[in-house]
Motif scaffolding. Structure first.
Motif, PDB file in Angstrom:
ATOM      1  N   TRP A   1    -114.847  -8.658 -18.074  1.00  0.00           N
ATOM      2  CA  TRP A   1    -113.441  -8.671 -17.981  1.00  0.00           C
ATOM      3  C   TRP A   1    -112.821  -9.228 -19.092  1.00  0.00           C
ATOM      4  O   TRP A   1    -111.413  -9.035 -19.468  1.00  0.00           O
ATOM      5  N   VAL A   2    -113.441 -10.308 -19.641  1.00  0.00           N
ATOM      6  CA  VAL A   2    -112.842 -10.979 -20.915  1.00  0.00           C
ATOM      7  C   VAL A   2    -113.348 -10.608 -22.085  1.00  0.00           C
ATOM      8  O   VAL A   2    -113.214 -11.290 -23.091  1.00  0.00           O
ATOM      9  N   ALA A   3    -113.715  -9.536 -21.977  1.00  0.00           N
ATOM     10  CA  ALA A   3    -114.137  -8.741 -23.454  1.00  0.00           C
ATOM     11  C   ALA A   3    -115.277  -9.392 -23.896  1.00  0.00           C
ATOM     12  O   ALA A   3    -115.465  -9.506 -25.266  1.00  0.00           O
ATOM     13  N   MET A   4    -116.196 -10.204 -23.487  1.00  0.00           N
ATOM     14  CA  MET A   4    -117.527 -10.581 -23.961  1.00  0.00           C
ATOM     15  C   MET A   4    -118.522 -10.013 -23.454  1.00  0.00           C
ATOM     16  O   MET A   4    -119.693 -10.254 -23.420  1.00  0.00           O
ATOM     17  N   ASP A   5    -118.401  -8.599 -23.233  1.00  0.00           N
ATOM     18  CA  ASP A   5    -119.348  -7.629 -22.665  1.00  0.00           C
ATOM     19  C   ASP A   5    -120.682  -7.459 -23.471  1.00  0.00           C
ATOM     20  O   ASP A   5    -121.815  -7.233 -23.437  1.00  0.00           O
TER      21      ASP A   5
END
Length: 185
Positions: free
Chosen positions: A65-69
């Motif tokens: 969700w915080v673009a650390m996928d």
């Protein structure tokens, strides 16, 4: 919603008809029972989005969700997370900071330190190789080279090549080009 609260929403004629033992009273009791699980979830919804209080199974979702996928790699339902849940929680908690500093040495070093829990990453830009970055990994993070490589590939500027090397060992080689799910933003 409690039965009394639902009853207050009804027109006055229905409220009078909702006496004890009536069909409407039984229906209102059923409605209260059906609302109970949703009410319990909504009462604690803030817990879901707090990285340090969310259930462990939800921490991976928040990481995405915080673009650390890119830290997690391609999603596979049967695969365990590559990092302990505490590390994922730290990444989520610092997601805004990491987004602000993305593409900078500070941002990359911070992301690497939060993901691995190890300090001492060294980022070198060799003078003889413009637009190239060498990330030296401390020995304590040697077991996390896959995660480190993913982070470097995603956090480096797009026009820069990079390689990951152990601080006291040979280089594992240059980074592969990012795949569709690991594309840097």
């Amino acid at each position: 919603m409690r039965r009394a609260a639902i009853e207050r929403l009804l027109p006055a004629a229905y409220q009078r008809a909702a006496g004890p033992g009536s069909v409407l009273a039984a229906l209102l009791d059923v409605m209260e029972t059906l609302h109970a699980p949703d009410e319990a979830l909504l009462a604690d919804v803030d817990v879901l989005f707090d990285p340090y209080r969310t259930p462990a199974a939800f921490a991976g979702y928040l990481t995405r969700w915080v673009a650390m996928d890119h830290v997690l790699g391609p999603p596979r339902p049967d695969a365990p997370p590559p990092l302990p849940v505490g590390r994922l929680r730290d990444l989520v908690a610092h997601g805004a900071l990491l987004a602000r500093w993305r593409g900078t040495p500070y941002g990359m070093r911070t992301a690497l330190e939060l993901a691995t829990g190890v300090t001492g990453f060294v980022l070198d830009e060799p003078a003889d190789r413009p637009f190239h970055l060498v990330v030296r990994v401390p020995p304590a993070a040697a077991g996390l080279l896959t995660v480190v490589t993913r982070i470097v590939a995603a956090e480096k500027p797009a026009a820069v090549t990079a390689e990951v090397v152990l601080a006291d060992g040979p280089a594992p080689g240059p980074l592969p080009p990012p795949g569709p799910s690991e594309e840097p933003s």
